[in-house]
Every structure is written in structure tokens, then in C-alpha cells.
Design an enzyme around this catalytic site. Sequence first.
Site, short mmCIF file in Angstrom:
data_model
loop_
_atom_site.label_atom_id
_atom_site.label_comp_id
_atom_site.label_asym_id
_atom_site.label_seq_id
_atom_site.Cartn_x
_atom_site.Cartn_y
_atom_site.Cartn_z
N ASP A 1 37.21 -11.66 19.84
CA ASP A 1 37.45 -11.30 21.67
C ASP A 1 37.76 -9.84 21.75
O ASP A 1 38.82 -9.74 21.35
CB ASP A 1 38.81 -11.85 21.81
CG ASP A 1 39.25 -12.16 23.10
OD1 ASP A 1 38.12 -11.77 24.03
OD2 ASP A 1 40.46 -12.18 23.20
N ASP B 1 32.81 -9.67 28.99
CA ASP B 1 33.23 -10.12 28.33
C ASP B 1 33.19 -11.59 27.01
O ASP B 1 32.08 -11.70 27.42
CB ASP B 1 34.79 -10.69 29.21
CG ASP B 1 36.05 -11.18 28.38
OD1 ASP B 1 36.56 -10.79 27.42
OD2 ASP B 1 36.51 -12.13 28.96
#
Length: 492
Positions: free
Chosen positions: A168, A370
Site C-alpha cells: 500500500d 494510489d
Amino acid sequence: MALPHPPLVVCLLVLISCLLSGGVLAGSRRRYLTASLDELRGYNGHQVHSPPLTSPVPENYSAATSGRKLSIRNSAAEKPAARDIHVRDRARLRTILQRSSSASAAASLAPYASPPTAMPPIPAVSVAPAPAPAVTIPDRSGTYLDTLEFVVAVGLGTPAQPSALIFDTGSDLSWVQCQPCGSSGHCHPQQDPLFDPSKSSTYAAVHCGEPQCAAAGDLCSEDNTTCLYLVRYGDGSSTTGVLSRDTLALTSSRALTGFPFGCGTRNLGDFGRVDGLLGLGRGELSLPTQAAASFGAVFSYCLPSSNSTTGYLTIGATPATDTGAAQYTAMLRKPQFPSFYFVELVSIDIGGYVLPVPPAVFTRGGTLLDSGTVLTYLPAQAYALLRDRFRLTMEQYTPAPPNDVLDACYDFAGESEVVVPAVSFRFGDGAVFELDFFGVMIFLDENVGCLAFAAMDTGGLPLSIIGNTQQRSAEVIYDVAAEKIGFVPASC
């Protein structure tokens, strides 16, 4: 009077439409992308880009401690609903908001009951490139573990215990579920055995007062000796436990000693069946920061376009970093979002047509790159123009009903090939990121595909977000030391 040749009429109409609407035709970009029926079905009948939220546990999953193997047999599974994707993404947006250190970024997204837990701002990483070679490990879609994010297999401890982790770019602290949470009922089901600190000869808890404890929020045990951590997510899930250090084995021959991570003994909520998370954010505790001295302050990944194939995560410089193959744009900082990576999106090209959107529409709030958001979210004005132009170029196909946030959908049943307009992002310094076919379309089942973009909720985060769908098949290079991000299409 004889009419002009039909193709000429079409060209003239397109040109007039562009001039009247304020758009311009781009000269050298690709205009269209195609995919055959076999590609849509995903190679020998496997699903392409339709992540199931529930799936059977693979029988031949291999997460060897070498870190090199990540072999999963694909099997039939449920197709996702667009609503599930939107729910996951909306939770992600709340998480991004919680990670903001600025009260002025307060969102009108539905408030989360618990207070936000924000990491302190971290100074820029400044590390000379390391002479050691990079290390590369496979990544793949996490659908087999019931997550819409992407997963790598690593080893933790001595001897190494296997862990399948989400990676992430919006998180700093890595964490795994640890014994004894299994006996207390505070662990979610996961693929591998829980990490057992007592079986690792190199495990150590971080003590209160250490710099890493301060970076994790400075939480301490009641006796003020052991450092604790707490991470909350936008869907209400959380993980808490002991801030720890141990050896992180990326491959059988490359490892990081003393790697900080959360040893979670109370993990609540829906994390699928993953073992934990690998943080690739900009903070002090993230893997890129911790690995900078050994591998250089560079990392990259390639997210595969198909759920049945693998991509890769590389720590250190890759050949594309140095050969000029990448289109680089500046890596920007937003002080209120210290862990995230921002770029300066200024325009979008679709089918050779530049949307008539002032750059300020994108630059006013900034654009976040992202790995944890599925779709790309744009300001409402920009999204409406993109969607309408997409619909104009797709008139030869049968429209399908809107599916929650996805409102430009088509039924391709009976088609042998699908042609869609190419889409590319242009950044303020002239760099261009050209999307793959499966970066433009997302398929909810074998026949129905939708434009993989959505409008940011009115009154939501004042950002644009480039999600993981758009990044699929491209190598995305994060050169943290040089503060630039590179894109190499068609890399996996």
C-alpha cells in the site's frame, strides 16, 4: 450537389465538434485500444480484471520463505458488484482523510466515529543510490484472498515465516497478525499460519522512548516499557499490538534486518484473508525508507492486467529507471497528506481529443497516485466531459444499465473484438501516462464492461485520485531520492 466522401464528413464533424466544445485534437497519441474476446475472458477462460470479493482458498498457494514464489491456481469465483467496489473505495477515501494531518482537510464524507490517527510529517528522504542490486518479487491481484488490492509474499523472522501481504502506497507502517491473537479471537481468518514471535530468534519489541516509537504515534504499554501501535481504517477496521523489529526476507538471499512492523494481536474488520500489510508510503517506518540505505531510495511495481498473471514489486532501481524508457513527472508533497504521493495532472486525452478542462480544475486540490483505490476519481466537471466523450465513441455497442457509481457501461455479448478510445494523463511538466485497455475498462462479468472512472463525491476529498485499475500493466517507478515518478506502459 455531390456530398463529400463519408470519411471526410466524419473527420469534418469531429473537428467542428472539437472546436465548438473547446477541445483540441492531440497529434501523436494513440487513438484507440482493442481487446479480443479471448483477452476479455482472460486467457483460457480465466477472468480478466473482475476481482471477486469471495473465492475458494487456492489449493496450491505457495508463499515460500525465499520470497520468489507466489503461485496461485485460478478458479471460478463470484464477479464483483460495482457497489462492492464503490464501498471499498469510499472506505479508502475515508482512510485518506483520516491520514490527513490538516484540520482544514476535514471532509464532508460521512464522518468516522473514531478520531483520526495521523503520522507526523516526515522530512524528505535523501539517500545516495546504493551499489547493491535491486530485489524483485512477484505481485498479483489479491482476489484469491478476497481483497481488491495487490499482494506479495515475503518472509518474516528467523527462520522466515511466510506472509502474504497487501502492499500500500498510502501506508507507512507494515503489520502482520501475530500470536496469541488467534486464541483470543481477535484475528481475521488468513491464508498462512499466524506469525509467532516466539519462533523467531531475531524478533524484538520496540521500547518506549525510541525514535521508531515516536514515528508510530508514541503509544506505550501501561508499564511504560513496550511501544504499541494503532492503525484505523475508513471502514471501521483496525489493527493494534506491539511495535516490533525483525528480519524481513524479500528473497532467499536478500533481507532487511531490524525491519519495524506492527505485531497485531487485535485486528478487527474486513481485511479479506491476507496476513497483513506492507507499507510503501513516504514515512520513516515504511519499507522504501527502511530499505533506502541498502537498495537506494527507489521502488517500483507493475500491477498485472489479468488476475491470472503476475506482475512485480522491485525495491531499488530497475533497468527502466536508467534507460530513459520511463516518462517521469515530479513527485509532489502535500503537507496535510505526508504519507502519500502526489503528481500534477493538468489534462486528459481520450481518443486523441483533449478534454476542455482548465488545468486549475485538477491542480487546485492535487492528484494522488494510489495503489489502494480501485477506480480513478476526477472532479465532477472533468468526469462528465470524459464520460460523455467516451459514450460518443462507443455508440456502436449496446449500452448496459448503470451499475452504481459506474455509469458508462456496455454489453459486449456477441462481439469478437472490443475497441475503446485510448486515454492518457498529461502532467504539468509534459510527461504523459498512456493507459492500457484494462486501465480504461473494468469488467463486472464476462460481457459487461464499464468506463473505470467516477466522479469524486460532491463535498468529498478535494483531490483527484489515480487508482490501481489505471496503473495496471505499467511499471510505476517511485524515485523518492530524486522526487519523481515514472511510468513505463506495457511492462507486465
